[in-house]
Motif scaffolding. Structure first.
Motif, short mmCIF file in Angstrom:
data_model
loop_
_atom_site.label_atom_id
_atom_site.label_comp_id
_atom_site.label_asym_id
_atom_site.label_seq_id
_atom_site.Cartn_x
_atom_site.Cartn_y
_atom_site.Cartn_z
N LEU A 20 -27.44 12.17 18.66
CA LEU A 20 -28.32 12.53 19.78
C LEU A 20 -27.57 13.40 20.78
N THR A 21 -28.32 14.28 21.43
CA THR A 21 -27.74 15.15 22.46
C THR A 21 -28.64 15.10 23.69
N THR A 62 -16.38 11.82 21.00
CA THR A 62 -16.90 13.18 20.82
C THR A 62 -16.34 14.11 21.90
N THR A 63 -16.25 15.36 21.55
CA THR A 63 -15.84 16.38 22.53
C THR A 63 -16.96 17.40 22.73
N VAL A 64 -18.10 17.18 22.07
CA VAL A 64 -19.24 18.09 22.16
C VAL A 64 -19.96 17.84 23.49
N GLN A 65 -20.08 18.88 24.30
CA GLN A 65 -20.60 18.74 25.67
C GLN A 65 -22.00 18.12 25.72
N LEU A 70 -25.24 13.32 27.13
CA LEU A 70 -26.16 12.25 26.74
C LEU A 70 -25.50 10.88 26.94
N LEU A 71 -24.25 10.75 26.56
CA LEU A 71 -23.55 9.47 26.74
C LEU A 71 -23.45 9.11 28.23
N ASP A 72 -23.24 10.11 29.08
CA ASP A 72 -23.23 9.85 30.53
C ASP A 72 -24.59 9.32 30.98
N ARG A 73 -25.65 9.94 30.53
CA ARG A 73 -27.01 9.51 30.89
C ARG A 73 -27.26 8.09 30.37
N PHE A 74 -26.80 7.81 29.17
CA PHE A 74 -26.96 6.48 28.57
C PHE A 74 -26.26 5.42 29.44
#
Length: 142
Positions: A20-21, A62-65, A70-74
């Motif tokens: 997910l992104t 992950t290093t993909v922005q 998305l992880l920050d939002r999660f």
């Protein structure tokens, strides 16, 4: 509340092979906003619209922005958030736990019924034995 006749739940299910992104999240945001506008315009009513983004969570390293965002939002979201991100592993574990608990409850009920049936059967056999014994006594009486 989050349940009731005026609640719409939007589920965006993504491929289990693609992480997910934030772009997936924004797509769900757009769907929810469009539904809210449509309900207000066409139905003259406000609905609670909740969105669920379900898919493969990005790797923690992950290093993909767009995955990091998305992880920050999660991490910032909670159980009462209008939009929720649900990883496939979490979804499967939650479903498993719910079903295991339900199965255990049903098994417990069935065990209770079996115990009750066994007691009724034993009581019926005892009563039947007494009836047969009383008939035998009556038939052997002079």
């Amino acid at each position: 509340g989050s349940e009731g006749p005026f609640v719409i739940k939007v589920v965006e299910l993504k491929s289990p092979t693609i992480p997910l992104t934030i772009n997936h999240y924004r797509q769900l945001e757009d769907y929810v906003a469009s539904i809210e506008r449509w309900c207000a315009a066409e139905l003259n009513r406000t609905f609670a619209v909740h969105g669920y983004l379900i898919g493969e969570m990005p790797s923690d390293n992950t290093t993909v922005q767009v995955e990091l965002t998305l992880l920050d939002r999660f991490r910032k979201s909670g159980p009462d958030s209008q939009l929720r991100i649900v990883g496939l592993t979490q979804l499967i574990n939650d479903a498993w736990n719910v079903h295991v608990d339900a199965i255990k409850a049903i098994e417990s009920e069935l065990d209770d019924e079996d115990d009750s049936d066994d007691e009724s059967y034993a009581a019926a056999n005892t009563d039947e034995g007494q009836v047969v014994s009383a008939l035998a006594d009556a038939s052997s009486a002079p």
